[in-house]
Design a protein around this motif. Structure first.
Motif, PDB file in Angstrom:
ATOM      1  N   GLY A  16      -8.207  -0.419  22.603  1.00  8.98           N
ATOM      2  CA  GLY A  16      -7.136   0.742  22.868  1.00  8.98           C
ATOM      3  C   GLY A  16      -6.031  -0.044  22.400  1.00  8.98           C
ATOM      4  N   PHE A  17      -5.058   0.823  22.450  1.00 10.91           N
ATOM      5  CA  PHE A  17      -3.838   0.419  22.077  1.00 10.91           C
ATOM      6  C   PHE A  17      -2.582   0.715  23.217  1.00 10.91           C
ATOM      7  N   CYS A 100       0.560  -3.349  21.268  1.00  9.58           N
ATOM      8  CA  CYS A 100      -0.378  -4.435  21.162  1.00  9.58           C
ATOM      9  C   CYS A 100      -1.751  -4.063  21.368  1.00  9.58           C
ATOM     10  N   PHE A 101      -2.818  -4.442  20.853  1.00 10.02           N
ATOM     11  CA  PHE A 101      -4.009  -4.341  20.901  1.00 10.02           C
ATOM     12  C   PHE A 101      -4.945  -5.585  20.262  1.00 10.02           C
ATOM     13  N   ALA A 135      -7.292 -13.005  19.473  1.00  8.88           N
ATOM     14  CA  ALA A 135      -7.851 -11.890  19.322  1.00  8.88           C
ATOM     15  C   ALA A 135      -7.135 -10.610  19.658  1.00  8.88           C
ATOM     16  N   SER A 136      -5.514 -10.874  19.639  1.00  5.07           N
ATOM     17  CA  SER A 136      -4.559  -9.734  19.732  1.00  5.07           C
ATOM     18  C   SER A 136      -3.416  -9.716  18.707  1.00  5.07           C
ATOM     19  N   ILE A 137      -3.102  -8.467  18.342  1.00  2.04           N
ATOM     20  CA  ILE A 137      -2.147  -8.103  17.646  1.00  2.04           C
ATOM     21  C   ILE A 137      -0.792  -7.427  18.191  1.00  2.04           C
ATOM     22  N   LEU A 153      -2.918   4.650  14.301  1.00  4.26           N
ATOM     23  CA  LEU A 153      -3.783   3.488  14.660  1.00  4.26           C
ATOM     24  C   LEU A 153      -5.109   4.315  15.323  1.00  4.26           C
ATOM     25  N   LYS A 154      -4.828   5.179  16.361  1.00  6.11           N
ATOM     26  CA  LYS A 154      -5.926   5.786  17.024  1.00  6.11           C
ATOM     27  C   LYS A 154      -6.814   6.498  16.219  1.00  6.11           C
TER      28      LYS A 154
END
Length: 165
Positions: A16-17, A100-101, A135-137, A153-154
């Motif tokens: 998720g975002f 962030c995701f 593992a996060s952006i 992005l979704k």
């Protein structure tokens, strides 16, 4: 030695975002020799619940260290000099949104970032900063772009039904 993992999916999965709108991206330039004094100020500020969402820094020419702080402006009034002899460093503030995701295969940040950039390129979403951590952006963009970027992005990523918003 660095190990680079490469993972490929036609539609990459994420959990998720998270969108944070109307935050401030603060740039603070500190002389390298003053870093220890200012680090204490930044730590004290963080302990005062300044609403920090993201912090990163980079070394600049001429002995400067540039800090980028993304925070809730209502909770932070800016840097306070660590002592009365030290002048406040030059700062700039840019209104920003942050997305962030993270995902199960984000050890391959090169491929994930390429996929992310392609999704945002369609609408020419401007990015002020990108930070990858484990593992996060984190994507930092000018205020007002967060909703559009999140929608793009979704559409590009797959969000498993068990974590959809």
């Amino acid at each position: 030695m660095e190990t680079i993992a490469v993972y490929w999916e036609s539609k990459i999965r994420t959990y998720g975002f998270n969108l944070f709108e109307d935050v401030g991206l603060h740039r603070i330039d500190v002389q390298a020799e003053d870093l220890m004094s200012w680090a204490g100020m930044l730590q004290a500020t963080a302990e005062d619940e300044a609403g920090f969402r993201l912090v990163w820094c980079q070394r600049e020419p001429q002995g400067l260290i540039t800090f980028f702080l993304v925070c809730n402006d209502a909770a932070w009034s800016g840097p306070s000099p660590p002592d009365t002899q030290t002048p406040a460093p030059p700062t700039t503030r840019t209104p920003a949104d942050v997305i962030c995701f993270q995902g199960p295969h984000f050890g391959d940040r090169y491929g994930i970032m390429d996929f992310t950039y392609q999704a945002l390129a369609e609408a020419e979403v401007p990015l002020l900063g990108v930070v990858c951590s484990v593992a996060s952006i984190y994507l930092v963009m000018p205020a007002g772009w967060g909703g559009k970027a999140q929608s793009l992005l979704k559409a590009a990523f797959e969000i498993p039904k068990s974590v959809r918003e």
